[in-house]
Scaffold this motif. Structure first.
Motif, PDB file in Angstrom:
ATOM      1  N   PRO A  48     -57.835 -76.339  26.209  1.00 32.74           N
ATOM      2  CA  PRO A  48     -56.735 -76.282  27.189  1.00 32.74           C
ATOM      3  C   PRO A  48     -55.591 -77.245  26.858  1.00 32.74           C
ATOM      4  CG  PRO A  48     -58.842 -76.295  28.326  1.00 32.74           C
ATOM      5  CD  PRO A  48     -59.125 -76.576  26.873  1.00 32.74           C
ATOM      6  N   LEU A  49     -55.931 -78.487  26.499  1.00 31.42           N
ATOM      7  CA  LEU A  49     -54.887 -79.467  26.169  1.00 31.42           C
ATOM      8  C   LEU A  49     -54.094 -79.008  24.955  1.00 31.42           C
ATOM      9  CD1 LEU A  49     -53.523 -82.231  26.621  1.00 31.42           C
ATOM     10  CD2 LEU A  49     -55.265 -83.199  25.089  1.00 31.42           C
ATOM     11  N   GLY A  50     -54.789 -78.625  23.907  1.00 30.78           N
ATOM     12  CA  GLY A  50     -54.097 -78.203  22.682  1.00 30.78           C
ATOM     13  C   GLY A  50     -53.187 -77.018  22.917  1.00 30.78           C
ATOM     14  N   ILE A  51     -53.663 -76.015  23.616  1.00 29.48           N
ATOM     15  CA  ILE A  51     -52.879 -74.800  23.831  1.00 29.48           C
ATOM     16  C   ILE A  51     -51.710 -75.044  24.782  1.00 29.48           C
ATOM     17  CG2 ILE A  51     -52.954 -72.462  24.797  1.00 29.48           C
ATOM     18  CD1 ILE A  51     -55.793 -72.241  23.534  1.00 29.48           C
ATOM     19  N   VAL A  52     -51.951 -75.776  25.856  1.00 32.73           N
ATOM     20  CA  VAL A  52     -50.868 -76.052  26.809  1.00 32.73           C
ATOM     21  C   VAL A  52     -49.753 -76.861  26.154  1.00 32.73           C
ATOM     22  CG1 VAL A  52     -50.319 -77.363  28.912  1.00 32.73           C
ATOM     23  CG2 VAL A  52     -52.262 -75.807  28.885  1.00 32.73           C
ATOM     24  N   MET A  53     -50.100 -77.797  25.292  1.00 31.65           N
ATOM     25  CA  MET A  53     -49.099 -78.666  24.665  1.00 31.65           C
ATOM     26  C   MET A  53     -48.253 -77.941  23.614  1.00 31.65           C
ATOM     27  SD  MET A  53     -48.876 -81.651  25.967  1.00 31.65           S
ATOM     28  CE  MET A  53     -49.105 -80.929  27.573  1.00 31.65           C
ATOM     29  N   ILE A  54     -48.675 -76.743  23.203  1.00 34.35           N
ATOM     30  CA  ILE A  54     -47.855 -75.968  22.258  1.00 34.35           C
ATOM     31  C   ILE A  54     -46.482 -75.700  22.874  1.00 34.35           C
ATOM     32  CG2 ILE A  54     -47.525 -73.700  21.180  1.00 34.35           C
ATOM     33  CD1 ILE A  54     -50.574 -73.568  20.834  1.00 34.35           C
ATOM     34  N   PHE A  55     -46.470 -75.304  24.137  1.00 33.11           N
ATOM     35  CA  PHE A  55     -45.234 -74.842  24.760  1.00 33.11           C
ATOM     36  C   PHE A  55     -44.159 -75.921  24.874  1.00 33.11           C
ATOM     37  CE2 PHE A  55     -48.637 -71.988  26.027  1.00 33.11           C
ATOM     38  CZ  PHE A  55     -48.141 -70.802  25.516  1.00 33.11           C
ATOM     39  N   PRO A  56     -44.448 -77.092  25.455  1.00 30.49           N
ATOM     40  CA  PRO A  56     -43.374 -78.092  25.502  1.00 30.49           C
ATOM     41  C   PRO A  56     -42.984 -78.592  24.107  1.00 30.49           C
ATOM     42  CG  PRO A  56     -45.422 -79.026  26.358  1.00 30.49           C
ATOM     43  CD  PRO A  56     -45.643 -77.554  26.165  1.00 30.49           C
ATOM     44  N   THR A  57     -43.968 -78.689  23.210  1.00 32.43           N
ATOM     45  CA  THR A  57     -43.673 -79.166  21.856  1.00 32.43           C
ATOM     46  C   THR A  57     -42.728 -78.199  21.147  1.00 32.43           C
ATOM     47  OG1 THR A  57     -45.882 -80.136  21.760  1.00 32.43           O
ATOM     48  CG2 THR A  57     -44.704 -79.939  19.692  1.00 32.43           C
ATOM     49  N   LEU A  58     -43.039 -76.930  21.195  1.00 30.05           N
ATOM     50  CA  LEU A  58     -42.228 -75.921  20.521  1.00 30.05           C
ATOM     51  C   LEU A  58     -40.868 -75.742  21.199  1.00 30.05           C
ATOM     52  CD1 LEU A  58     -42.321 -74.046  18.107  1.00 30.05           C
ATOM     53  CD2 LEU A  58     -43.378 -72.317  19.559  1.00 30.05           C
ATOM     54  N   ILE A  59     -40.861 -75.700  22.521  1.00 28.45           N
ATOM     55  CA  ILE A  59     -39.593 -75.521  23.248  1.00 28.45           C
ATOM     56  C   ILE A  59     -38.642 -76.678  22.965  1.00 28.45           C
ATOM     57  CG2 ILE A  59     -38.559 -75.510  25.561  1.00 28.45           C
ATOM     58  CD1 ILE A  59     -41.081 -73.840  26.425  1.00 28.45           C
ATOM     59  N   ILE A  60     -39.148 -77.904  23.012  1.00 30.32           N
ATOM     60  CA  ILE A  60     -38.272 -79.046  22.756  1.00 30.32           C
ATOM     61  C   ILE A  60     -37.778 -79.036  21.312  1.00 30.32           C
ATOM     62  CG2 ILE A  60     -38.167 -81.565  22.601  1.00 30.32           C
ATOM     63  CD1 ILE A  60     -39.882 -81.690  25.115  1.00 30.32           C
ATOM     64  N   SER A  61     -38.598 -78.630  20.359  1.00 32.66           N
ATOM     65  CA  SER A  61     -38.136 -78.582  18.969  1.00 32.66           C
ATOM     66  C   SER A  61     -37.024 -77.544  18.802  1.00 32.66           C
ATOM     67  CB  SER A  61     -39.282 -78.299  17.999  1.00 32.66           C
ATOM     68  OG  SER A  61     -39.692 -76.959  18.030  1.00 32.66           O
ATOM     69  N   ILE A  62     -37.120 -76.447  19.529  1.00 26.58           N
ATOM     70  CA  ILE A  62     -36.063 -75.427  19.486  1.00 26.58           C
ATOM     71  C   ILE A  62     -34.785 -75.964  20.125  1.00 26.58           C
ATOM     72  CG2 ILE A  62     -35.369 -73.161  20.374  1.00 26.58           C
ATOM     73  CD1 ILE A  62     -38.395 -72.366  20.076  1.00 26.58           C
ATOM     74  N   VAL A  63     -34.917 -76.654  21.253  1.00 25.46           N
ATOM     75  CA  VAL A  63     -33.747 -77.244  21.923  1.00 25.46           C
ATOM     76  C   VAL A  63     -33.085 -78.276  21.010  1.00 25.46           C
ATOM     77  CG1 VAL A  63     -33.028 -78.715  23.856  1.00 25.46           C
ATOM     78  CG2 VAL A  63     -34.559 -76.783  24.258  1.00 25.46           C
ATOM     79  N   ILE A  64     -33.882 -79.110  20.361  1.00 22.17           N
ATOM     80  CA  ILE A  64     -33.326 -80.116  19.449  1.00 22.17           C
ATOM     81  C   ILE A  64     -32.584 -79.435  18.304  1.00 22.17           C
ATOM     82  CG2 ILE A  64     -33.907 -81.920  17.782  1.00 22.17           C
ATOM     83  CD1 ILE A  64     -36.211 -82.718  19.715  1.00 22.17           C
ATOM     84  N   ALA A  65     -33.176 -78.390  17.730  1.00 26.69           N
ATOM     85  CA  ALA A  65     -32.510 -77.661  16.644  1.00 26.69           C
ATOM     86  C   ALA A  65     -31.195 -77.060  17.141  1.00 26.69           C
ATOM     87  CB  ALA A  65     -33.426 -76.571  16.084  1.00 26.69           C
ATOM     88  N   TYR A  66     -31.208 -76.495  18.341  1.00 25.27           N
ATOM     89  CA  TYR A  66     -29.996 -75.894  18.895  1.00 25.27           C
ATOM     90  C   TYR A  66     -28.918 -76.958  19.115  1.00 25.27           C
ATOM     91  CZ  TYR A  66     -26.840 -73.422  21.996  1.00 25.27           C
ATOM     92  OH  TYR A  66     -25.719 -72.868  22.558  1.00 25.27           O
ATOM     93  N   ARG A  67     -29.307 -78.086  19.642  1.00 24.82           N
ATOM     94  CA  ARG A  67     -28.335 -79.157  19.913  1.00 24.82           C
ATOM     95  C   ARG A  67     -27.742 -79.755  18.646  1.00 24.82           C
ATOM     96  NH1 ARG A  67     -30.811 -82.733  24.903  1.00 24.82           N
ATOM     97  NH2 ARG A  67     -30.489 -81.146  26.499  1.00 24.82           N
ATOM     98  N   THR A  68     -28.446 -79.643  17.536  1.00 27.93           N
ATOM     99  CA  THR A  68     -27.947 -80.205  16.277  1.00 27.93           C
ATOM    100  C   THR A  68     -27.330 -79.134  15.378  1.00 27.93           C
ATOM    101  OG1 THR A  68     -30.122 -79.995  15.217  1.00 27.93           O
ATOM    102  CG2 THR A  68     -29.624 -82.093  16.314  1.00 27.93           C
ATOM    103  N   ARG A  69     -27.034 -77.980  15.942  1.00 30.34           N
ATOM    104  CA  ARG A  69     -26.539 -76.860  15.130  1.00 30.34           C
ATOM    105  C   ARG A  69     -25.196 -77.132  14.458  1.00 30.34           C
ATOM    106  NH1 ARG A  69     -25.429 -75.989  20.316  1.00 30.34           N
ATOM    107  NH2 ARG A  69     -23.459 -75.033  20.935  1.00 30.34           N
ATOM    108  N   GLN A  70     -24.453 -78.109  14.929  1.00 31.36           N
ATOM    109  CA  GLN A  70     -23.150 -78.427  14.331  1.00 31.36           C
ATOM    110  C   GLN A  70     -23.293 -79.287  13.076  1.00 31.36           C
ATOM    111  OE1 GLN A  70     -20.488 -76.926  15.505  1.00 31.36           O
ATOM    112  NE2 GLN A  70     -21.655 -76.061  17.203  1.00 31.36           N
ATOM    113  N   MET A  71     -24.461 -79.875  12.865  1.00 33.68           N
ATOM    114  CA  MET A  71     -24.712 -80.727  11.705  1.00 33.68           C
ATOM    115  C   MET A  71     -25.746 -80.036  10.822  1.00 33.68           C
ATOM    116  SD  MET A  71     -24.962 -84.358  13.737  1.00 33.68           S
ATOM    117  CE  MET A  71     -25.511 -85.220  12.296  1.00 33.68           C
TER     118      MET A  71
END
Length: 117
Positions: free
Chosen positions: A22-45
């Motif tokens: 449960p811990l491993g699977i649940v933590m996929i979502f915030p980890t992946l979502i935040i990495s996508i948000v970070i990539a999106y926010r740095t799209r200008q560089m």
């Protein structure tokens, strides 16, 4: 946000290591979502974008691999000697290709470009 991302990633991998599904699977979502948000926010560089995309692919591969072990299909054969665990190589290589493209193609063609947000 980047620091919180690391916390989620660590909890995901702790869940994997200790086989706490449960811990491993649940933590996929915030980890992946935040990495996508970070990539999106740095799209200008470009340098930041390509590295953050590689991290997103890495987390995706890592998460798939974890799920394949949790659900015990990692050792099943897909074709010949290739197992389902080996399919994690697809997003791993996508991350490698992002960085290879950046360092081999994009950066040499833009040597004087100043990166700004």
């Amino acid at each position: 946000m980047e620091n919180l991302h690391i916390v989620f990633w660590l909890f995901k991998d702790i869940g994997w290591c200790l086989f706490w599904k449960p811990l491993g699977i649940v933590m996929i979502f915030p980890t992946l979502i935040i990495s996508i948000v970070i990539a999106y926010r740095t799209r200008q560089m470009a340098s930041e974008l390509f590295h953050n995309l590689a991290i997103t692919f890495w987390i995706s591969a890592n998460s798939y691999w974890m799920i394949s072990e949790f659900m015990q299909f990692d050792a099943l054969q897909v074709y010949g000697w290739i197992t389902y665990k080996h399919l994690a190589l697809i997003p791993f290589f996508m991350g490698v290709f992002c960085l290879a493209y950046y360092y081999a193609i994009w950066q040499p063609r833009h040597p004087n470009e100043i990166e700004t947000m």
